[in-house]
Design a protein around this motif. Structure first.
Motif, mmCIF file in Angstrom:
data_model
loop_
_atom_site.group_PDB
_atom_site.id
_atom_site.type_symbol
_atom_site.label_atom_id
_atom_site.label_comp_id
_atom_site.label_asym_id
_atom_site.label_seq_id
_atom_site.Cartn_x
_atom_site.Cartn_y
_atom_site.Cartn_z
ATOM 1 N N UNK A 1 17.476 -99.101 1.764
ATOM 2 C CA UNK A 1 18.229 -98.417 0.713
ATOM 3 C C UNK A 1 18.754 -97.071 1.183
ATOM 4 N N UNK A 2 18.373 -96.659 2.391
ATOM 5 C CA UNK A 2 18.961 -95.452 2.985
ATOM 6 C C UNK A 2 20.462 -95.631 3.172
ATOM 7 N N UNK A 3 20.898 -96.885 3.271
ATOM 8 C CA UNK A 3 22.326 -97.183 3.415
ATOM 9 C C UNK A 3 23.002 -97.425 2.076
ATOM 10 N N UNK A 4 22.267 -97.210 1.004
ATOM 11 C CA UNK A 4 22.751 -97.470 -0.356
ATOM 12 C C UNK A 4 22.740 -96.146 -1.117
ATOM 13 N N UNK A 5 23.871 -95.466 -1.114
ATOM 14 C CA UNK A 5 23.974 -94.101 -1.660
ATOM 15 C C UNK A 5 23.413 -94.002 -3.075
ATOM 16 N N UNK B 1 26.768 -100.227 11.470
ATOM 17 C CA UNK B 1 27.429 -99.080 12.098
ATOM 18 C C UNK B 1 26.394 -98.189 12.777
ATOM 19 N N UNK B 2 25.246 -97.971 12.106
ATOM 20 C CA UNK B 2 24.187 -97.142 12.692
ATOM 21 C C UNK B 2 23.634 -97.793 13.955
ATOM 22 N N UNK B 3 23.424 -99.094 13.925
ATOM 23 C CA UNK B 3 22.890 -99.806 15.089
ATOM 24 C C UNK B 3 23.816 -99.636 16.289
ATOM 25 N N UNK C 1 5.033 -95.123 4.246
ATOM 26 C CA UNK C 1 5.959 -94.451 5.149
ATOM 27 C C UNK C 1 7.387 -94.802 4.751
ATOM 28 N N UNK C 2 8.324 -93.960 5.130
ATOM 29 C CA UNK C 2 9.718 -94.321 4.909
ATOM 30 C C UNK C 2 10.163 -95.351 5.938
ATOM 31 N N UNK C 3 9.572 -95.285 7.121
ATOM 32 C CA UNK C 3 9.958 -96.212 8.184
ATOM 33 C C UNK C 3 8.814 -96.357 9.175
ATOM 34 N N UNK C 4 8.874 -97.430 9.956
ATOM 35 C CA UNK C 4 7.885 -97.721 10.998
ATOM 36 C C UNK C 4 8.633 -98.167 12.242
ATOM 37 N N UNK D 1 19.444 -92.674 7.671
ATOM 38 C CA UNK D 1 18.793 -93.659 8.538
ATOM 39 C C UNK D 1 18.244 -92.978 9.793
ATOM 40 N N UNK D 2 19.015 -92.053 10.366
ATOM 41 C CA UNK D 2 18.567 -91.338 11.563
ATOM 42 C C UNK D 2 17.318 -90.520 11.276
ATOM 43 N N UNK D 3 17.278 -89.861 10.143
ATOM 44 C CA UNK D 3 16.094 -89.081 9.780
ATOM 45 C C UNK D 3 14.874 -89.993 9.646
ATOM 46 N N UNK D 4 15.051 -91.152 9.017
ATOM 47 C CA UNK D 4 13.940 -92.096 8.883
ATOM 48 C C UNK D 4 13.471 -92.575 10.245
#
Length: 295
Positions: free
Chosen positions: A161-165, A212-214, A142-145, A7-10
């Motif tokens: 889905x970045x949080x879905x291994x 958790x990321x937030x 894009x992967x993210x905006x 998620x951080x990379x995105x």
């Protein structure tokens, strides 16, 4: 790599778009546009979706699709386009107005490769003329905006889905399982256990990773799709939103951003007393100021 790292990379590599009082964005995700077969969940909402998009086009909104637009795990794009040509010609109009942005999800992760985007979406074959015509040349995924204001505060958009291994790291294996095993079983009503939208335990896991990321990132406002479950927090709650999906049984749900306000809406069909039917928009959660979440 952990969910937090993905998620951080995105977030760091996200495309940036402006966020101000003039901004008008509509966010949908998880259309899963298919081949119009019995396994095509989008088919029963296609008219609702097309009508809603046509209204947003007229009203000057920019359309952002948060992943899983095309159901590429189950179908070849040629069959998807054939079943949904009118939808793509509508998306083409947004693209021509520079009001279209795509994020790739796990079911259309093929679009991570620009060559696949060009192959599928740059041109289409017009059978009546026997010629190729432009569809959406140079459209990008894009992967993210990040929708960013003039103070550097932002709304972070990604599929989720970045949080879905399993559906990120092993998406090719998931694709194989869905195409070979679950699509035929879907026709007779068997649910795909690899999908968080159909597996409550997996859904909760995905949401907890994002929450958790937030928290780790100073309550950064996040909007995702993927789980198909709409979320619209109160101003004093964790700023984690979800636009739902376009494959609910009788409606589509999404988020609107206008006048620095965010609103959860749905579009669905109503029947009048005289038997006529109408597609209407309904506010599910009243507009809230974005400043409550990114202030």
């Amino acid at each position: 790599m952990s969910a937090n790292s993905r998620i951080t990379r995105a977030y760091k590599n996200a495309k940036k778009l402006p966020l101000n009082e003039e901004s008008k964005y509509v966010l949908f995700s998880d259309c899963h546009r298919g081949d119009n077969s019995f396994a095509d969940d989008f088919a029963h909402n296609r008219k609702i979706y097309n009508y809603a998009l046509s209204q947003y086009l007229t009203d000057g909104f920019t359309y952002i699709e948060l992943g899983d637009g095309d159901e590429l795990w189950e179908n070849k794009f040629t069959t998807i386009f054939r079943a949904n040509k009118d939808t793509y010609l509508l998306l083409k109009k947004f693209h021509e107005n520079n009001q279209l942005h795509f994020i790739w999800g796990n079911h259309d992760m093929d679009y991570k490769n620009p060559k696949n985007v060009t192959k599928n979406l740059a041109y289409y074959y017009e059978s009546s003329s026997g010629k190729e015509k432009e569809l959406m040349p140079n459209v990008s995924f894009s992967e993210a905006i990040r929708l960013e204001d003039n103070q550097g505060k932002s709304i972070f958009l990604l599929h989720g889905h970045q949080a879905d291994w399993f559906n990120y790291v092993f998406w090719r294996f998931s694709k194989f399982l869905v195409k070979v095993l679950w699509k035929p079983l879907q026709i007779i009503g068997v649910r795909d256990p690899t999908s968080p939208a159909q597996n409550f335990k997996e859904l909760i896991k995905v949401e907890k990773h994002i929450e958790k990321w937030i928290r780790k990132n100073k309550n950064q406002m996040v909007i995702t799709g993927h789980t198909h479950r709409p979320r619209f927090p109160k101003p004093d709650e964790l700023p984690y939103f979800n636009d739902g999906s376009c494959v609910h049984p009788r409606c589509i749900t999404g988020l609107e951003i206008e006048n620095n306000q965010i609103t959860l809406i749905k579009w669905y069909v109503i029947t009048h007393k005289d038997g006529t039917m109408q597609i209407v928009r309904k506010v599910l959660e009243a507009s809230q100021s974005i400043s409550h979440y990114i202030g």
